[in-house]
Write an enzyme that holds these catalytic residues in place. Sequence first.
Site, PDB file in Angstrom:
ATOM      1  N   ARG A 150      37.394  47.931  20.041  1.00 13.52           N
ATOM      2  CA  ARG A 150      37.912  46.846  19.197  1.00 13.52           C
ATOM      3  C   ARG A 150      38.207  47.313  17.776  1.00 13.52           C
ATOM      4  O   ARG A 150      39.090  46.777  17.117  1.00 13.52           O
ATOM      5  CB  ARG A 150      36.901  45.690  19.136  1.00 13.52           C
ATOM      6  CG  ARG A 150      36.974  44.840  20.370  1.00 13.52           C
ATOM      7  CD  ARG A 150      36.289  43.499  20.195  1.00 13.52           C
ATOM      8  NE  ARG A 150      36.731  42.631  21.275  1.00 13.52           N
ATOM      9  CZ  ARG A 150      36.008  41.671  21.823  1.00 13.52           C
ATOM     10  NH1 ARG A 150      34.791  41.442  21.397  1.00 13.52           N
ATOM     11  NH2 ARG A 150      36.499  40.937  22.788  1.00 13.52           N
ATOM     12  N   LYS A 200      36.320  33.130  42.885  1.00  7.25           N
ATOM     13  CA  LYS A 200      36.378  31.695  43.201  1.00  7.25           C
ATOM     14  C   LYS A 200      37.624  30.989  42.683  1.00  7.25           C
ATOM     15  O   LYS A 200      38.096  31.272  41.578  1.00  7.25           O
ATOM     16  CB  LYS A 200      35.166  30.994  42.596  1.00  7.25           C
ATOM     17  CG  LYS A 200      33.874  31.387  43.273  1.00  7.25           C
ATOM     18  CD  LYS A 200      32.721  30.684  42.599  1.00  7.25           C
ATOM     19  CE  LYS A 200      31.424  30.935  43.366  1.00  7.25           C
ATOM     20  NZ  LYS A 200      30.297  30.314  42.688  1.00  7.25           N
ATOM     21  N   GLY A 235      38.012  40.116  32.169  1.00  4.53           N
ATOM     22  CA  GLY A 235      36.919  41.084  32.052  1.00  4.53           C
ATOM     23  C   GLY A 235      36.845  42.041  33.225  1.00  4.53           C
ATOM     24  O   GLY A 235      36.893  43.273  33.064  1.00  4.53           O
ATOM     25  N   GLY A 289      38.501  35.505  27.280  1.00  2.00           N
ATOM     26  CA  GLY A 289      38.715  34.059  27.326  1.00  2.00           C
ATOM     27  C   GLY A 289      40.048  33.617  26.744  1.00  2.00           C
ATOM     28  O   GLY A 289      40.702  32.720  27.278  1.00  2.00           O
TER      29      GLY A 289
HETATM   30  P1  ADP Z   1      38.153  38.462  35.804  1.00  2.00           P
HETATM   31  O1  ADP Z   1      36.830  38.732  35.119  1.00  2.00           O
HETATM   32  O2  ADP Z   1      39.087  39.617  35.656  1.00  2.00           O
HETATM   33  O3  ADP Z   1      38.765  37.152  35.386  1.00  2.00           O
HETATM   34  P2  ADP Z   1      36.860  37.373  38.155  1.00  2.00           P
HETATM   35  O4  ADP Z   1      35.591  37.267  37.385  1.00  2.00           O
HETATM   36  O5  ADP Z   1      37.559  36.150  38.531  1.00  2.00           O
HETATM   37  O6  ADP Z   1      37.868  38.369  37.389  1.00  2.00           O
HETATM   38  O7  ADP Z   1      36.599  38.120  39.537  1.00  2.00           O
HETATM   39  C1  ADP Z   1      35.952  39.356  39.680  1.00  2.00           C
HETATM   40  C2  ADP Z   1      34.930  39.352  40.781  1.00  2.00           C
HETATM   41  O8  ADP Z   1      35.457  38.930  42.035  1.00  2.00           O
HETATM   42  C3  ADP Z   1      34.426  40.769  41.003  1.00  2.00           C
HETATM   43  O9  ADP Z   1      33.052  40.804  40.666  1.00  2.00           O
HETATM   44  C4  ADP Z   1      34.660  41.024  42.484  1.00  2.00           C
HETATM   45  O10 ADP Z   1      33.593  41.717  43.099  1.00  2.00           O
HETATM   46  C5  ADP Z   1      34.761  39.622  43.035  1.00  2.00           C
HETATM   47  N1  ADP Z   1      35.490  39.608  44.326  1.00  2.00           N
HETATM   48  C6  ADP Z   1      36.750  39.984  44.548  1.00  2.00           C
HETATM   49  N2  ADP Z   1      37.061  39.879  45.855  1.00  2.00           N
HETATM   50  C7  ADP Z   1      35.956  39.406  46.481  1.00  2.00           C
HETATM   51  C8  ADP Z   1      35.650  39.078  47.843  1.00  2.00           C
HETATM   52  N3  ADP Z   1      36.555  39.209  48.821  1.00  2.00           N
HETATM   53  N4  ADP Z   1      34.408  38.619  48.107  1.00  2.00           N
HETATM   54  C9  ADP Z   1      33.504  38.489  47.112  1.00  2.00           C
HETATM   55  N5  ADP Z   1      33.726  38.777  45.824  1.00  2.00           N
HETATM   56  C10 ADP Z   1      34.943  39.233  45.496  1.00  2.00           C
END
Ligand code: ADP
Length: 398
Positions: A37, A198, A355, A378
Site C-alpha cells: 500500500r 456463496k 481479497g 470492500g
Molecule cells: P473474494 O474474497 O475474492 O471476494 P470469496 O471470498 O467470495 O472471494 O471466495 C473465496 C472462497 O471461495 C475461497 O476460500 C475458496 O476456497 C472458496 N471456494 C471456491 N470454490 C469453492 C467450492 N467449490 N467449494 C467450497 N469453497 C469454494
Amino acid sequence: MSGFQTIDQISVAHKIVLLRADLNVPMKDGAVSDDARLTRLLPTLRDLSNAKAKIIILSHFGRPDRQRNEKYTLRPVAAALQKIWGHPVAFADDCIGDTAKNAIAALPEGQILVLENTRFHAGEETNDKAFAKQLAELGDVYVNDAFSTAHRAHASTEALAHLLPSAAGRLMQAELTALEKALSNPAHPVAALVGGSKISTKLDLLENLVTKTDILVLGGGMANTFLAAQGINVGKSLYEADMLDTARAIAIRATEKNCRIVLPTDVVVAPKLQADIDTQNVPVTAIPADQMALDVGTQSAQDICELLKTCKTVVWNGPLGAFEFAPFDHATVTVAQAVAALTKQGKILSVAGGGDTVAALTHAGVTDDFSYVSTAGGAFLEWMEGKTLPGVAALMRG
Ligand code: ADP
Ligand code: MG
C-alpha cells in the site's frame, strides 16, 4: 463518471496538499509486514514533491474506537514510508490543531509529513463537518488517493473533499479509469467471472452484473447452488438450500437483460476438502452422493477460455474453485493464465479484485499481466455492485 479532477487540473505547486492515503497496512511485531500500500503511493508522492508541494498525509489505521490509542499510532508506518521514499518523512502526534499546524509550518516544501491516525477523533467516522473543517484549515488543496476507503463516508474521505479544491491522486485515478473501462463504459462483449463460496454474500454483485455484462460465467461454490436450482443433485457439495429461488430469479433476470449465464458442465469432486486427495472429473449430472464439487472441471475450464476469446472485456471476482488446496486450484489457474495471455496480446481489457481473488491470481502468477488488479477489497466489491462510493462521489464536480 469521469467527472473527477486529477492533480494535473488543480494547482498543487508550492501548495499545502492534504493527501488522504490508505496507510492501513498489515503489521507484525510492531513492524509493517506488507508495504504494498505504501509503494503504490509513490507516483502521487513523486508528482506532488516535484511540484514543491508540502505533502500532508491523512489516514486511518486500524479500529481505535474513536479515541487515542497508542496501539494504533501511525508512527511506525511513517517510518516504513520513509524507508520506501528514501527521504525524511516527518510525523505529527495529532491530525488537527496546533500540533499539526506547527509541524506543517516547519516542513520544507516538497517533503512529507504524516499526521496521526484520523480515527483518534470521533468526528472521523461520523463524517463530522466541524472535524472536517479542522482538517481543512491545515491545507490549501485536498487530494484523495485512498480508493480502498472510498466506500466509507468519513470526514477525511468525504466531508473534507467539499471544503477544499479537490482531486484524485494517481492511484485513485488509475483505479477509477480501469473500473470505468471495465463496467461503466466497456467494450462489448463483456464477460464477468464470478466464483467464491456463496451466493448470499454476492447477491447485489450478481444482480448488477446481469444488467451490465453479456456473459456471466459462474464457478466456485455458488455455481453449485445454481446447478441445484436446476434440479441437479450436487451431492455433499457446498450449496445454499435457501438460495434456490434466488438463483432462479437471477437466471430469469439475466434472460430479460440478454445476459447469458454459463455454468460448469463438469466438476472436480473429492470426498472432502483436503490437499492432494484423490479426485475425479465428472459431468455435473453425475456428482456422486458422497462427494463434493470443489473445482470447475477440465472441460468447462477449457470452454471458459474459448469463450473469453470472443470477449473484449473481462471482470473477475471470486475464485472458480477451492484454490487454496491443490489440485482444486486448476480451473482458477488455467483461466487466470488465459485471461493474462489475452490481455498481453491486447485482445481484452481485464479487471479483477476481491481479497481471495487477488490471492488466487498471485498464486497463478498473473497479477502483473491483467490490465488492473484492484486491492481495494470492500470498495472494489461495492463498485462491482453498482453502488456509488461516497469518497468518489465527493470528488465529482458538476
Ligand atoms: P473474494 O474474497 O475474492 O471476494 P470469496 O471470498 O467470495 O472471494 O471466495 C473465496 C472462497 O471461495 C475461497 O476460500 C475458496 O476456497 C472458496 N471456494 C471456491 N470454490 C469453492 C467450492 N467449490 N467449494 C467450497 N469453497 C469454494
Ligand atoms: Mg473472501
